[in-house]
Scaffold this active site. Structure first.
Site, PDB file in Angstrom:
ATOM      1  CG  ASP A  23      -2.258   0.659   0.945  1.00 18.64           C
ATOM      2  OD1 ASP A  23      -2.369   1.417  -0.035  1.00 18.64           O
ATOM      3  OD2 ASP A  23      -3.204   0.420   1.727  1.00 18.64           O
ATOM      4  CG  ASP A  47      -9.171   2.527  -0.750  1.00 18.20           C
ATOM      5  OD1 ASP A  47      -8.681   1.394  -0.947  1.00 18.20           O
ATOM      6  OD2 ASP A  47      -8.578   3.413  -0.110  1.00 18.20           O
TER       7      ASP A  47
END
Length: 732
Positions: free
Chosen positions: A475, A545
């Site tokens: 990430d 997301d």
């Protein structure tokens, strides 16, 4: 060899299966672009370019007459200072303050192989490479422009190397990867813009005179803009019309631009963003620009996308690994967030039994003393308060339940509340003594520094070496600000962001080489760094997301303009959706997600018996179609960007077709239903018109010609957000 050279006219012709790209060394040694389009037989196109005069377009030194100006000719790698007032591909500054350049042909090489780009991801293989050396006859600065042909994909890869043979230090201020002058402005410009949770939205606008550009200045390719630009004829759609597509194999700041001059010539360029960039090049050194990927389609946007998909699947790093099926992943994030321990995790894992899920990924919170997102980034050691026995019991629990184990990292970041930051505050990108920005309460580690990269190789590599880890989610949850490196001298500060990317690529190259069994998935707040540079190391990226199936229709359709669907990670998440609170049917969520790299983002302990049965059915279906998603040709049948509920067309549809056209998988999603609406007919694509196909869901046989030319009627849905699929197998 698809590359030829005609010495009489000094013309180079690069041929792919369906296209030709032609350039020529003109009188005076200038390299000019002549043609890019449908494939031609060997031809002399010098007759097409007629010199013409124009006031205020100066003549180059030694020009035969007033009609010969660099401002009027189609340059192949234009430079600053010689009378071409359009955007240059190369700018450099010399010790005496001069920034004047005049690149002329010196030599060329045609070779059957393709050299790797030092320190940069790039395509491999290819069917031949042309390298043309250009040099300034006054100061000796050289540019080597390189073209590699990928015949089957109708792709040409381009990059440039700047070689300092001047004997003095040179500062390179602009070094683009590709520049092409097209003899018209009659195009629409297509780009992919967006935001966090709303990535890669397709935007199409007609070209206008002047400069129009898509770019990132954030230190990452970004949610806001993607390193891609297409020029499409106004009549071009998914199946017809001319389209030129360009993308960049790079994960940092980029620019993709189209400039239309007063004579309606369009200069399209792509490469490193010159904003806040400068590179000090010592005598004898070479600067290598990232690789650009160019394709031309005479069959609309669909063919352009399939060209990109084919070359990435066949020649881009770990994307090529289509042998093993994509894992079906479940991530614990939306089930537990930071609140977990060994017992909770094992309960989640055990509850997956019978669902067909094969990989469990432990997300944020397993390291340092991290219980929220304000601490511990950089401290890559086990959080013993949560996991007193380490990761092994959780991994053993996965194996006992027939699953692999995956782990989340955010290696490029550091928290102020961390042991790493307390020991090395200068390792963060910021200037000591000045207030600095934070994002998500974190700073960015300075990957331009070799010692920082070495620390991450050791710590991340240690976790991977000590544990049986099958999958890594990598990430990056903020972009770069306060651009200053304590490890660089003053005159090299503008090199920081590119050196950061070189450091990141060095780190990824090391880890993916040492741990080839690990599947790395990229993520940056979802799709904030979805680019071919990252895909070289990480064959799939968390697409957004926002996991809502309806929002994902646009996100995944936009992403598919450039990137293969198998590279998009898409999960079925719980409802109401955590991002938009929408409630969608389980089947719809499944069909949208399984049109990519499939998984789940929910709490398996909270599932009803009906939902568990649905998941088992979905995972079984995905295993049947996984090879189609991974290696099939992708067709967009109905665009979510063009829906009109009032006209009965508020929908999206797509399909995958095997290379031999024997199998196909199509999905149709109705977003908003309308009363008394007409039947929606979907025409399939890519099939064999002479074949007969059995459609499982309809339990009937249909001709390939019927399915493509007449189409299939969709049912009338009595509710919003419904979806269906068609699974096709060739009978005859």
């Amino acid at each position: 060899m698809p590359i030829s050279y005609q010495s009489e006219t000094r013309t180079f012709q690069l041929d792919t299966a369906h296209t030709s790209y032609i350039l020529r060394v003109y009188d005076g040694g200038y390299l000019f672009h002549e043609y890019w389009g449908r494939r031609l037989r060997p031809v002399d196109l010098t007759r097409l370019h007629r010199a013409y005069g124009s006031g205020f377009s100066p003549n180059w030194p030694g020009a035969p007459d007033r009609e010969h100006s660099l401002d009027l000719f189609p340059a192949e790698y234009p430079v600053y200072g010689g009378g071409d007032y359009r955007a240059p591909a190369l700018e450099a500054a010399f010790p005496d303050g001069s920034r004047l350049l005049d690149l002329q042909y010196v030599s060329h090489t045609i070779r059957p192989d393709k050299p790797a780009l030092p320190g940069l991801p790039s395509l491999d293989g290819g069917d031949g490479t042309l390298e043309i050396t250009l040099a300034d006859p006054t100061n000796g600065l050289k540019a080597v422009v390189s073209y590699t042909v990928y015949e089957d994909s109708d792709v040409i890869a381009r990059h440039a190397r700047i070689v300092n043979d001047t004997g003095e230090t040179v500062r390179v201020n602009r070094a683009l990867s590709a520049s092409v002058d097209l003899p018209s402005m009659d195009y629409d410009m297509i780009g992919l813009y967006g935001a966090h949770t709303r990535e890669r939205q397709v935007e199409r606008v007609p070209l206008r005179h002047g400069m129009q550009a898509l770019e990132s200045r954030r230190g990452a390719s970004s949610h806001q803009m993607n390193p891609f630009l297409a020029l499409a004829a106004p009549n071009a759609d998914e199946t017809t019309g001319e389209v030129y597509g360009l993308t960049l194999i790079y994960s940092g700041n980029f620019i993709a631009s189209a400039e239309v001059d007063s004579f309606n010539v369009t200069r399209v360029q792509i490469g490193l963003n010159p904003f806040d960039f400068s590179w000090k090049l010592e005598p004898g050194e070479t600067f290598t620009a990232p690789e650009a990927v160019l394709t031309y389609s005479a069959e609309g946007l669909g063919r352009m996308s399939r060209n990109f998909h084919r070359v990435f699947r066949g020649h881009l790093g770990r994307v090529k690994e289509t042998v093993r099926p994509n894992p079906i992943v479940i991530n614990n994030w939306e089930a537990t967030y930071f609140d977990f321990d060994e017992e909770k995790l094992c309960a989640l894992i055990e509850s997956c039994k019978g669902l067909g899920i094969d990989t469990f990924v432990l997300d944020d919170g397993w390291f340092g003393h991290r219980n929220d997102d304000t601490t511990s980034l950089g401290d890559w050691f086990i959080n013993r308060k949560k996991l007193p026995r380490g990761l092994k019991p959780v991994i053993d629990c996965c194996h006992a339940n027939g699953m692999n184990f995956g782990l989340w990292f955010e290696p490029e970041m550091v928290s102020e509340d961390s042991e790493l930051y307390r020991a090395h505050p200068d390792w963060a990108i910021k200037k000591e003594g000045r207030p600095f920005c934070t994002g998500r309460d974190q700073l960015v580690l300075d990957l331009s520094r070799p010692e920082v990269v070495a620390y991450l190789k050791e710590t991340i590599g240690g976790i991977l070496a000590e544990n049986d880890i099958f999958y890594v989610k990598w990430d990056m949850n903020r972009h770069i600000t306060d651009q200053y490196s304590a490890g660089l001298p003053a005159d090299r500060q503008p090199e920081l962001l590119h050196r950061y990317m070189l450091g990141l690529y060095s780190l990824l190259d090391d880890l993916t080489s040492r741990f080839p069994q690990v599947i790395f998935e990229g993520c940056s707040g979802g799709g904030g760094r979805f680019d071919a540079g990252l895909l070289y190391y990480m064959p799939q990226v968390w697409t957004s997301d926002d996991s809502d199936a309806i929002e994902r229709l646009k996100i995944q359709a936009g992403t598919s303009m450039v990137y293969p669907p198998r590279c998009m990670t898409a999960h079925v998440s719980a409802v109401p959706n955590h991002q938009v609170r929408r409630v969608t049917p389980f089947r719809t969520r499944g069909l949208v997600a399984m049109s990519a790299s499939f998984g789940y983002e929910l709490n398996p302990l909270s599932l009803s018996g009906e939902e568990r049965a649905a998941i088992a059915e979905q995972t079984a279906c995905y295993r049947r179609v996984n090879n189609l998603v991974a290696a099939g040709d992708f067709y967009r049948l109905a665009s979510p960007f063009e829906g009109d509920a009032a006209a009965g067309a508020d929908d999206a549809a797509w399909m995958f077709v095997s290379p031999d056209r024997s199998r196909a998988f199509a999905v149709y999603v109705r977003r908003l239903t309308t009363p008394a609406g007409p039947a929606r007919v979907i025409r399939l694509q890519g099939l064999d018109p002479d074949a007969v196909y059995h459609i499982d869901e309809l339990d009937g046989d249909f001709g390939g010609d019927e399915l493509m030319y007449a189409g299939l009627a969709t049912p009338y849905f009595m509710a919003d957000f419904e979806a269906l699929s068609f699974t096709l197998t060739r009978r005859v």
